[in-house]
Scaffold this active site. Structure first.
Site, mmCIF file in Angstrom:
data_model
loop_
_atom_site.group_PDB
_atom_site.id
_atom_site.type_symbol
_atom_site.label_atom_id
_atom_site.label_comp_id
_atom_site.label_asym_id
_atom_site.label_seq_id
_atom_site.Cartn_x
_atom_site.Cartn_y
_atom_site.Cartn_z
ATOM 1 C CG ASN A 8 -2.011 1.073 1.222
ATOM 2 O OD1 ASN A 8 -1.921 1.887 0.306
ATOM 3 N ND2 ASN A 8 -2.331 1.366 2.639
ATOM 4 C CD1 TRP A 9 3.845 1.294 -2.973
ATOM 5 C CD2 TRP A 9 3.654 2.178 -4.642
ATOM 6 N NE1 TRP A 9 4.526 0.236 -3.802
ATOM 7 C CE2 TRP A 9 4.674 0.980 -4.980
ATOM 8 C CE3 TRP A 9 3.462 3.122 -5.811
ATOM 9 C CZ2 TRP A 9 5.039 0.475 -6.085
ATOM 10 C CZ3 TRP A 9 3.997 2.678 -6.972
ATOM 11 C CH2 TRP A 9 4.874 1.612 -7.254
ATOM 12 C CE LYS A 10 -0.414 3.508 4.632
ATOM 13 N NZ LYS A 10 -0.152 3.483 6.113
ATOM 14 C CG HIS A 93 -6.159 1.828 5.034
ATOM 15 N ND1 HIS A 93 -5.729 2.820 5.924
ATOM 16 C CD2 HIS A 93 -5.066 1.095 4.858
ATOM 17 C CE1 HIS A 93 -4.365 2.752 6.287
ATOM 18 N NE2 HIS A 93 -4.008 1.359 5.657
ATOM 19 C CD GLU A 95 -3.117 5.510 6.335
ATOM 20 O OE1 GLU A 95 -3.061 5.379 5.140
ATOM 21 O OE2 GLU A 95 -2.186 5.206 7.239
ATOM 22 C CD GLU A 163 -3.802 -2.547 7.545
ATOM 23 O OE1 GLU A 163 -2.676 -2.676 7.191
ATOM 24 O OE2 GLU A 163 -4.426 -1.564 7.276
ATOM 25 N N GLY A 169 1.921 2.636 10.753
ATOM 26 C CA GLY A 169 2.834 3.670 10.504
ATOM 27 C C GLY A 169 3.457 4.271 11.581
ATOM 28 C CB SER A 200 4.587 -1.096 12.312
ATOM 29 O OG SER A 200 4.256 0.273 12.352
HETATM 30 P P1 PGA Z 1 2.769 0.699 7.648
HETATM 31 O O1 PGA Z 1 1.183 0.898 6.958
HETATM 32 O O2 PGA Z 1 3.109 -0.605 7.064
HETATM 33 O O3 PGA Z 1 3.405 1.801 7.279
HETATM 34 O O4 PGA Z 1 2.303 0.672 9.197
HETATM 35 C C1 PGA Z 1 0.306 -0.324 6.835
HETATM 36 C C2 PGA Z 1 -1.106 0.173 6.361
HETATM 37 O O5 PGA Z 1 -1.209 0.955 5.313
HETATM 38 O O6 PGA Z 1 -2.021 -0.607 6.604
#
Ligand code: PGA
Length: 239
Positions: A8-10, A93, A95, A163, A169, A200
């Site tokens: 997941n590049w966000k 997600h 976010e 998650e 993050g 993470s």
């Molecule tokens: P991360 O993100 O690996 O940077 O913690 C995970 C995610 O996008 O769900």
């Protein structure tokens, strides 16, 4: 069942050139790794410029909209994603939930994705406060019940990503014993669904989650570092 590693590049990287480098490195690197499927989820803009997908490396989107076309400013339909070669889509997600996405919206997105034969990756997870208050399973149950409301059989086609919000993050991954507790619970709730872990993940801890029984990983930050990401894939593959 093939293990699945989602990148997941966000909202990264900032240029198409960097995106191509990352994609091509992953594509080359996974070529000879067995029993694994890697799904790259770039920002929408890059999707049409990456590929082609192979049996080892697929494209996914980070979000979608449930309607097929029409007056929905700023949205991207599943039909468009399908036409650009996406096989997967991340839905719910944390976010996006934090920006106001509701379980009802998630439910609509999941249904629309299955209808278009794009595999949804449904993200669920509790916040730090909820875990501290002992509400983890109550929260996960409530998310699953609302997100999957009204589904019959096709619900098996959904990948479920555990998650924990506090692990995303932050560099603070969930302890494998806590993750395992959730996995056991999830398997009782959804015995047939592929279940993966995210939060993470790095090359040091990736194997821990596969060893305890998760069928894959959702990787955020570490998927933006070409070598680190390949190390994660390789280590997950040999478990
Ligand atoms: P991360 O993100 O690996 O940077 O913690 C995970 C995610 O996008 O769900």
């Amino acid at each position: 069942m093939k293990k699945i590693i989602i990148a997941n590049w966000k909202m990264n990287p900032s240029t198409l050139a960097e995106a191509k480098l990352l994609f091509n490195s992953a594509k080359k690197g996974v070529k000879n790794i067995k029993n694994i499927e890697v799904v790259i989820c770039p920002p929408f803009l890059y999707i049409s410029n990456l590929g082609p997908r192979t049996s080892k490396i697929k494209l996914g989107a980070q979000d979608c909209f449930w309607e097929e076309s029409g007056p929905f400013t700023g949205e991207i339909s599943l039909l468009m994603l399908k036409n650009f070669g996406c096989d997967y889509v991340i839905v719910g997600h944390s976010e996006r939930r934090a920006l106001g996405e509701t379980d009802e919206m998630i439910n609509r997105k999941l249904r629309a994705a299955l209808k278009k034969k794009i595999k949804p990756i449904l993200c669920i997870g509790e916040t730090f406060k909820e875990r501290k208050e002992g509400k983890t399973f109550r929260i996960l149950k409530s998310q699953l019940i609302k997100d999957l409301k009204g589904f019959l059989k096709p619900k098996d086609q959904i990948v479920v990503a555990y998650e924990p919000v506090w692990a995303i993050g932050t560099g603070i991954p969930c302890q494998p014993r806590d993750a395992k507790e959730v996995l056991i619970w999830l398997k009782k709730f959804l015995p047939k669904n592929q279940t993966i872990y995210g939060g993470s993940v790095n090359s040091e801890n990736a194997q821990n989650y596969i060893k305890i029984g998760f069928n894959g990983l959702l990787v955020g930050g570490a998927s933006l570092k070409a070598k680190e990401f390949l190390d994660i894939v390789k280590r997950a593959a040999i478990c």
